[in-house]
Write an enzyme that holds these catalytic residues in place. Structure first.
Site, PDB file in Angstrom:
ATOM      1  N   THR A   1      13.463  -7.063   9.156  1.00 36.46           N
ATOM      2  CA  THR A   1      14.784  -6.462   8.990  1.00 36.46           C
ATOM      3  C   THR A   1      15.310  -6.743   7.590  1.00 36.46           C
ATOM      4  OG1 THR A   1      15.248  -6.811  11.346  1.00 36.46           O
ATOM      5  CG2 THR A   1      17.136  -6.401   9.908  1.00 36.46           C
TER       6      THR A   1
ATOM      7  N   ASN B   1      17.580 -12.059  17.416  1.00 34.69           N
ATOM      8  CA  ASN B   1      16.353 -12.407  18.127  1.00 34.69           C
ATOM      9  C   ASN B   1      16.303 -13.875  18.535  1.00 34.69           C
ATOM     10  OD1 ASN B   1      15.421  -9.803  18.007  1.00 34.69           O
ATOM     11  ND2 ASN B   1      14.196 -10.117  16.170  1.00 34.69           N
TER      12      ASN B   1
ATOM     13  N   CYS C   1       7.739 -12.448  12.139  1.00 37.13           N
ATOM     14  CA  CYS C   1       8.019 -11.285  11.294  1.00 37.13           C
ATOM     15  C   CYS C   1       9.422 -10.698  11.425  1.00 37.13           C
ATOM     16  CB  CYS C   1       7.001 -10.160  11.526  1.00 37.13           C
ATOM     17  SG  CYS C   1       5.296 -10.605  11.159  1.00 37.13           S
ATOM     18  N   ASP C   2      10.253 -11.206  12.328  1.00 36.07           N
ATOM     19  CA  ASP C   2      11.594 -10.620  12.456  1.00 36.07           C
ATOM     20  C   ASP C   2      12.609 -11.674  12.925  1.00 36.07           C
ATOM     21  OD1 ASP C   2      13.399  -8.546  12.193  1.00 36.07           O
ATOM     22  OD2 ASP C   2      13.047  -7.739  14.197  1.00 36.07           O
ATOM     23  N   ILE C   3      12.638 -12.796  12.229  1.00 42.15           N
ATOM     24  CA  ILE C   3      13.580 -13.857  12.569  1.00 42.15           C
ATOM     25  C   ILE C   3      14.972 -13.481  12.070  1.00 42.15           C
ATOM     26  CG2 ILE C   3      14.221 -16.262  12.118  1.00 42.15           C
ATOM     27  CD1 ILE C   3      11.929 -15.910  14.104  1.00 42.15           C
TER      28      ILE C   3
END
Length: 215
Positions: free
Chosen positions: A88, A54, A48-50
């Site tokens: 993001t 990260n 959900c936040d690649i």
């Protein structure tokens, strides 16, 4: 990790220069990590936040997917629907915004947006920019344009044009508007490792919206 996060080396001040081959292997490594999350675990894990922040780089310059604070376990039949916004801006798949069911293809979209940044060395969305670097790239691909002009200047003389053009094509397929049009991470690995051909993609609708300032 001793070499920090990927974004430091792409956009920040870093004493470490990532060569073309290293960036390519980082792209493959991230794809393998996501393929494991999506298909190798008992339950599918959607990160959900690649994004570059990260992705951590170890002493061997191998990537490690990190920060699972927004990740979600769902069944492999994707029977569960995520209702809250995660991720993001600039990497979010359209389905987060239009209420569609969220599957692993949301991570594929984020991965595709990140691929543009890995190879161009520029953020896809920069304040005050008239258009995005990824949009320029996407416009060149269908025309058979000289995409090497859009590579990170640090790759000059080092880049493998065939490999990097393959990355750009994969990125464009990853961010197609409809999830079913995007490849799986397993298919992406096969393409990047030269085991499967990749056709020329249509210009993604998302990049057209970016260029018009409508993201």
């Amino acid at each position: 990790m001793p070499n920090g996060s990927l974004d430091q080396h792409l956009f920040g001040k870093s004493n470490l220069t990532l060569s073309s081959s290293t960036r390519y292997q980082i792209a493959v490594g991230i794809a393998k990590g996501l393929a494991y999350l999506h298909e190798g675990c008992r339950d599918c894990i959607i990160h959900c936040d690649i994004k570059p922040q990260n992705i951590l780089i170890n002493e061997s310059l191998a990537p490690k997917v990190a920060d699972f604070g927004l990740s979600k376990l769902i069944g492999h039949d994707f029977s569960r629907v995520l209702t809250s916004m995660r991720g993001t801006l600039g990497y979010l798949a359209p389905e987060w915004l239009n209420g569609q069911a969220i599957t692993s293809k949301a991570d594929v979209f984020s991965y595709g947006m990140m691929l543009f940044e890995i190879i161009s060395g520029k953020r896809n969305i920069e304040h005050g920019a008239s258009t995005s670097s990824s949009m320029l790239i996407a416009e060149e691909i269908p025309k058979g344009g000289e995409v090497h002009r859009l590579f990170d200047p640090e790759l000059v003389g080092d880049a493998n044009p065939e490999e990097l053009a393959r990355v750009f094509k994969v990125a464009c397929w990853c961010i197609q508007n409809h999830p079913d049009c995007r490849p799986s991470m397993r298919e992406i690995i096969q393409i990047l490792e030269g085991l499967k051909p990749v056709e020329t993609p249509p210009v993604p609708r998302y990049l057209k919206l970016l260029a018009d300032g409508q993201e």
